[in-house]
Each structure stands twice: as structure tokens, then as C-alpha cells.
Design a protein around this motif. Structure first.
Motif, PDB file in Angstrom:
ATOM      1  N   PRO A  57       0.822  -1.214   0.000  1.00 22.65           N
ATOM      2  CA  PRO A  57       0.000   0.000   0.000  1.00 22.65           C
ATOM      3  C   PRO A  57       0.853   1.259   0.000  1.00 22.65           C
ATOM      4  CG  PRO A  57       0.162  -0.856   2.219  1.00 22.65           C
ATOM      5  CD  PRO A  57       0.911  -1.827   1.332  1.00 22.65           C
ATOM      6  N   GLY A  58       0.183   2.397  -0.039  1.00 19.73           N
ATOM      7  CA  GLY A  58       0.867   3.677  -0.076  1.00 19.73           C
ATOM      8  C   GLY A  58       1.057   4.291   1.294  1.00 19.73           C
ATOM      9  N   LEU A  59       1.462   5.551   1.293  1.00 24.70           N
ATOM     10  CA  LEU A  59       1.740   6.291   2.510  1.00 24.70           C
ATOM     11  C   LEU A  59       0.515   6.328   3.420  1.00 24.70           C
ATOM     12  CD1 LEU A  59       3.833   8.191   3.968  1.00 24.70           C
ATOM     13  CD2 LEU A  59       2.642  10.081   2.826  1.00 24.70           C
ATOM     14  N   MET A  60       0.700   5.894   4.656  1.00 24.73           N
ATOM     15  CA  MET A  60      -0.347   5.911   5.688  1.00 24.73           C
ATOM     16  C   MET A  60      -1.526   5.004   5.358  1.00 24.73           C
ATOM     17  SD  MET A  60      -0.292   9.849   7.098  1.00 24.73           S
ATOM     18  CE  MET A  60      -0.809  10.628   5.567  1.00 24.73           C
ATOM     19  N   SER A  61      -1.328   4.041   4.485  1.00 25.69           N
ATOM     20  CA  SER A  61      -2.359   3.057   4.162  1.00 25.69           C
ATOM     21  C   SER A  61      -1.938   1.694   4.683  1.00 25.69           C
ATOM     22  CB  SER A  61      -2.578   2.979   2.652  1.00 25.69           C
ATOM     23  OG  SER A  61      -3.030   4.199   2.117  1.00 25.69           O
ATOM     24  N   ASP A  62      -2.895   0.772   4.748  1.00 27.45           N
ATOM     25  CA  ASP A  62      -2.575  -0.602   5.120  1.00 27.45           C
ATOM     26  C   ASP A  62      -3.182  -1.570   4.117  1.00 27.45           C
ATOM     27  OD1 ASP A  62      -5.275  -0.708   5.732  1.00 27.45           O
ATOM     28  OD2 ASP A  62      -4.997  -0.907   7.895  1.00 27.45           O
ATOM     29  N   ALA A  63      -3.117  -2.858   4.436  1.00 30.26           N
ATOM     30  CA  ALA A  63      -3.547  -3.888   3.490  1.00 30.26           C
ATOM     31  C   ALA A  63      -5.022  -3.790   3.124  1.00 30.26           C
ATOM     32  CB  ALA A  63      -3.253  -5.274   4.068  1.00 30.26           C
ATOM     33  N   SER A  64      -5.811  -3.107   3.938  1.00 31.77           N
ATOM     34  CA  SER A  64      -7.256  -3.052   3.678  1.00 31.77           C
ATOM     35  C   SER A  64      -7.577  -2.409   2.327  1.00 31.77           C
ATOM     36  CB  SER A  64      -7.976  -2.293   4.799  1.00 31.77           C
ATOM     37  OG  SER A  64      -7.598  -0.926   4.828  1.00 31.77           O
ATOM     38  N   VAL A  65      -6.701  -1.528   1.826  1.00 30.46           N
ATOM     39  CA  VAL A  65      -7.001  -0.885   0.541  1.00 30.46           C
ATOM     40  C   VAL A  65      -6.968  -1.876  -0.609  1.00 30.46           C
ATOM     41  CG1 VAL A  65      -6.131   1.355   1.310  1.00 30.46           C
ATOM     42  CG2 VAL A  65      -4.606  -0.208   0.096  1.00 30.46           C
ATOM     43  N   GLY A  89      -2.162   2.387  12.178  1.00 27.79           N
ATOM     44  CA  GLY A  89      -2.235   1.672  13.445  1.00 27.79           C
ATOM     45  C   GLY A  89      -1.161   0.645  13.692  1.00 27.79           C
ATOM     46  N   LYS A  90      -0.329   0.355  12.698  1.00 26.50           N
ATOM     47  CA  LYS A  90       0.750  -0.610  12.904  1.00 26.50           C
ATOM     48  C   LYS A  90       1.871   0.052  13.712  1.00 26.50           C
ATOM     49  CE  LYS A  90      -1.243  -3.821  10.490  1.00 26.50           C
ATOM     50  NZ  LYS A  90      -2.513  -3.099  10.294  1.00 26.50           N
ATOM     51  N   PRO A  91       2.472  -0.644  14.675  1.00 27.41           N
ATOM     52  CA  PRO A  91       3.545  -0.045  15.478  1.00 27.41           C
ATOM     53  C   PRO A  91       4.696   0.441  14.601  1.00 27.41           C
ATOM     54  CG  PRO A  91       2.800  -2.111  16.457  1.00 27.41           C
ATOM     55  CD  PRO A  91       2.143  -2.021  15.109  1.00 27.41           C
ATOM     56  N   ALA A  92       5.219   1.613  14.930  1.00 26.99           N
ATOM     57  CA  ALA A  92       6.321   2.187  14.168  1.00 26.99           C
ATOM     58  C   ALA A  92       7.648   1.566  14.582  1.00 26.99           C
ATOM     59  CB  ALA A  92       6.359   3.699  14.368  1.00 26.99           C
ATOM     60  N   ILE A  93       8.652   1.747  13.736  1.00 21.88           N
ATOM     61  CA  ILE A  93      10.017   1.318  14.049  1.00 21.88           C
ATOM     62  C   ILE A  93      10.913   2.550  14.071  1.00 21.88           C
ATOM     63  CG2 ILE A  93       9.716  -0.981  13.077  1.00 21.88           C
ATOM     64  CD1 ILE A  93      11.318   0.004  10.606  1.00 21.88           C
ATOM     65  N   ASP A  94      12.070   2.421  14.684  1.00 22.56           N
ATOM     66  CA  ASP A  94      13.036   3.513  14.709  1.00 22.56           C
ATOM     67  C   ASP A  94      13.931   3.456  13.480  1.00 22.56           C
ATOM     68  OD1 ASP A  94      12.151   4.455  17.204  1.00 22.56           O
ATOM     69  OD2 ASP A  94      13.435   3.021  18.273  1.00 22.56           O
ATOM     70  N   MET A 210      -7.333   5.792   8.012  1.00 21.47           N
ATOM     71  CA  MET A 210      -5.997   5.194   8.021  1.00 21.47           C
ATOM     72  C   MET A 210      -4.939   6.230   8.417  1.00 21.47           C
ATOM     73  SD  MET A 210      -5.966   2.536   4.777  1.00 21.47           S
ATOM     74  CE  MET A 210      -6.382   3.787   3.556  1.00 21.47           C
ATOM     75  N   ALA A 211      -5.063   7.438   7.891  1.00 19.25           N
ATOM     76  CA  ALA A 211      -4.103   8.489   8.225  1.00 19.25           C
ATOM     77  C   ALA A 211      -4.194   8.867   9.701  1.00 19.25           C
ATOM     78  CB  ALA A 211      -4.347   9.713   7.349  1.00 19.25           C
TER      79      ALA A 211
END
Length: 304
Positions: A57-65, A89-94, A210-211
Motif C-alpha cells: 500500500p501507499g503512505l499511511m495506508s494498510d492492506a485493507s485498501v 495503526g501498525k507499530p512504528a520502528i526507529d 488510516m491516516a
């Protein structure tokens, strides 16, 4: 945001506003449907059986799209629907985001013995598809880029002559701005461009939701990396077939659409087996606006 070299080009209102927003402010199945934590930088939902297809998916999107498209494809293909860390909503990484996703996706392909999977990517995901196919051309099959490019910055500068050096200051500034945003501010900014993203209020709300659940720091890091990573010098290394699909539904005139097509075409000109198609009715989220058209384009490309 204004490009650092703005005064070197005549303004072209309408098209560039729409195009910039569309590429930077984004995002009951069948049996064999399951989820897994594939890596730190992304998670995967696998649907269907058959030839593997990875959908990003794209920026700030998830698999639902991708679910409308997946419903049409899952009878023939095994679909690996990606959700990137920090988005929806997915946890971010550093640290670095997109280079980490690229590396871990290649590891995922190896670990799961996926033989030359096709890559379907939307917006940022299209950039990822170009990156994967140019980084590991022997490992990647057909690439289908949905309204995304090897380099983002020309949508601001209005010319494919733009370089990373020209955009470095803008990229630094934007990353800092995102880092200072609250989730509410990120949501409010996204809301301003919803009319570019999708046609119906339902789908616009889906994009906004999503955003709203995305991490501003992760979004800023992704935008920074998109502006400071130019894949145009390396996409000639792609050996597989490439289909670039553009969305012209938010453009205001035939002249705007012709400028968009020219810019898209120039960015894939060095790829040996690349084709450009435009949908002039769809806005940026083609999978939401024109799901049947998109599914048909994907199926046709995968079967050729």
C-alpha cells in the motif's frame, strides 16, 4: 510546500497541486486467509493460492485498501498483502523505514521460497516495487505500479530534471514538520486533500481513518526518504515487465493530463519492458475508485 527552484518554472495551477497531494498524502475472504508477523517493518496477510503476488500500500495506508482487488485475484493467485510499520495503526520502528522494508521484503521472499513474485504497489508502494525490482532483478517478476513513480520530487519541481540535492532542504524541513505533528494535526492535514484521493465520501473517510491512525514521525520519515531517493538512475536494471497505471480523475484539463502522462513516461523510459496506462476517471486510490478496471489491468499484465 514550495520547491526550492520554483522561480525557475512557470506555475501550472491545478495539476501540480492535485498531483503533489495525491502522491504525498496518502494509503469474508477465501480460505487460506491468514496473518503473520513477517518482519519488524511490516506484517503480511496471505490470501488465495497460485502464483505469488506481493501487494504494497501507499503512505499511511494498510492492506485493507487492497481487499477489493484481492477478492478479484485470489482465485488465481496467492496474494501477500503488506502493511507497513507506522501506518494505519501498525507499530512504528526507529530509524530508516523504506530501506528496512526493502531489505526485509527480499528476506521474506527468500524465506518463503516465492519464485519471482509479481509486485503490485500503490503510490509509496509503487516506489517500493521499483526499488525491489531494480535491487534484485532476478528475484522479482512483473511490476505493476499504481499511481506512483521511481522519484517523487518532480511533482513539486514540475520537471524531471530535479535532483536529490535540489530537494534535500525541503526533505529535511518536511521530516521535522511531521515529527512535531500530533495525530490530530496529521489527520487535519490529510483531510484537506481527500478530494484528490478518492471520489466517494465512504472511500475518502477510509483514507482519512488510516491516516488518523498513522504515526506522524513514521509518515515524515517516509516522505523524507521518498524525496531523497531517486531510483531513475537504476530502474534500467529491471528485467521484468513493468505496467505503470496513472490516475487522471482529479486533473482539471486535457493539458494537465498530458503533462502528467509525459512526466510518468519519462520516469520509466529507461526500463526495457515498460508500459503506461492512464485511467482518466479514477482519483489516486484507483483500487477504491475503479476496482474492476484495476483488477482487469493486473490480471492482463500477469497473464501476458
Amino acid at each position: 510546500m514550495k520547491p526550492s527552484n520554483e522561480n525557475n518554472h512557470k506555475k501550472q495551477p491545478g495539476f501540480w497541486t492535485h498531483f503533489a497531494i495525491s502522491l504525498t498524502i496518502v494509503g469474508g475472504m477465501l480460505a487460506a486467509n491468514f496473518s503473520s508477523k513477517a518482519a519488524e517493518s511490516f506484517s503480511v496477510e496471505v490470501i488465495g493460492k497460485g502464483k505469488p503476488v506481493i501487494m504494497i500500500p501507499g503512505l499511511m495506508s494498510d492492506a485493507s485498501v487492497w481487499r477489493p482487488t484481492a477478492e478479484a485475484l485470489s482465485g488465481q493467485y496467492q496474494l501477500h498483502l503488506i502493511s507497513i510499520a507506522g501506518f494505519a495503526g501498525k507499530p512504528a520502528i526507529d530509524g530508516e523505514l523504506l530501506p528496512t522494508v526493502t531489505q526485509e521484503l527480499l528476506q521474506y521472499i527468500n524465506q518463503h521460497h516465492l519464485k519471482q513474485p509479481a509486485i503490485v504497489g500503490h503510490s509509496l508502494g509503487a516506489f517500493m516495487a521499483f526499488n525491489l525490482a531494480s535491487s534484485a532483478p532476478e528475484m522479482i517478476g512483473t511490476v505493476i505500479a499504481v499511481d506512483g513513480l521511481p522519484y517523487l520530487a518532480p511533482v513539486f519541481s514540475r520537471t524531471n530534471d530535479t535532483t536529490v540535492a535540489m530537494m534535500q532542504g525541503q526533505a529535511d524541513y518536511l521530516r521535522q514538520q511531521y515529527q512535531q505533528m500530533s495525530p490530530q494535526q496529521l489527520s487535519a492535514m490529510t483531510a484537506q486533500g481527500l478530494f484528490i484521493q478518492a471520489t466517494s465520501q465512504q472511500h475518502q473517510q477510509q483514507v482519512l481513518d488510516m491516516a488518523t491512525r498513522s504515526d506522524p514521525k513514521a509518515a515524515g520519515q517516509a516522505v523524507y526518504e521518498l524525496l531523497t531517493t531517486d531510483l531513475r538512475p537504476v530502474v534500467h536494471q529491471i528485467k521484468s515487465k513493468v505496467l505503470l497505471l496513472g490516475a487522471g480523475g482529479a486533473l482539471t484539463s486535457n493539458a494537465d493530463r498530458e503533462r502528467a502522462k509525459a512526466l510518468y513516461q519519462q520516469q520509466i523510459a529507461s526500463i526495457a519492458h515498460a508500459t503506461l496506462e492512464f485511467n482518466e476517471q479514477s482519483r489516486h486510490f484507483i483500487m477504491l475508485d475503479q476496482p474492476a478496471w484495476l483488477a482487469n489491468q493486473i490480471i492482463s499484465a500477469l497473464q501476458e
